[in-house]
Design a protein around this motif. Structure first.
Motif: not given
Length: 140
Positions: A131-137
């Motif tokens: 998810l961090s790859y898909i929706c990075p901060a």
């Protein structure tokens, strides 16, 4: 198989064959091991075609797991085979714009014991990484 026509998504799942660590394993059942590199080459070619067509596509590749061994079992078995698979996998996709979900390191660094089929907290960590790859901060 999972099909989502609305979003044009097709997901296929194929379970692995008999694990090498489940004796006796007959050589006739090891076809998936013998064709590992050939299969990776085909997957690499498909990923290259995909990235040439759609360069912004996110490709995430999950690495192998480590297996838990008790002291007696570790006299005869090891994670050497998984390490070899991991080395071949990383080498095959080197230089391509792909991300690795490093299951090996995530299991090794976690306080829970290593297990071929990771416990739920480790699976959650893996999903969080994807998810961090898909929706990075910070990305809107």
């Amino acid at each position: 198989m999972l099909v989502d026509d609305t979003n044009n998504i097709l997901v296929k799942f194929r379970c692995h064959g008999t694990p090498l660590r489940c004796p006796p394993v007959y050589t006739s059942e090891l076809h998936y091991v013998a064709t590992y590199i050939r299969r990776l080459r085909q997957i690499r070619k498909a990923v290259v075609r995909l990235l040439n067509r759609e360069p912004d596509t996110l490709v995430v590749i999950r690495t192998p797991n480590m297996q838990k061994f008790d002291p007696a079992y570790s006299l005869f078995y090891s994670n050497w085979f998984c390490l070899q698979i991991d080395t071949v996998l990383r080498g095959m996709f080197k230089g391509l714009n792909v991300k690795f979900l490093d299951a090996w390191e995530m299991m090794l660094a976690h306080h829970l014991p290593q297990d071929l089929h990771p416990p739920q907290p480790i699976i959650k960590n893996m999903i969080d990484v994807i998810l961090s790859y898909i929706c990075p901060a910070g990305k809107t």
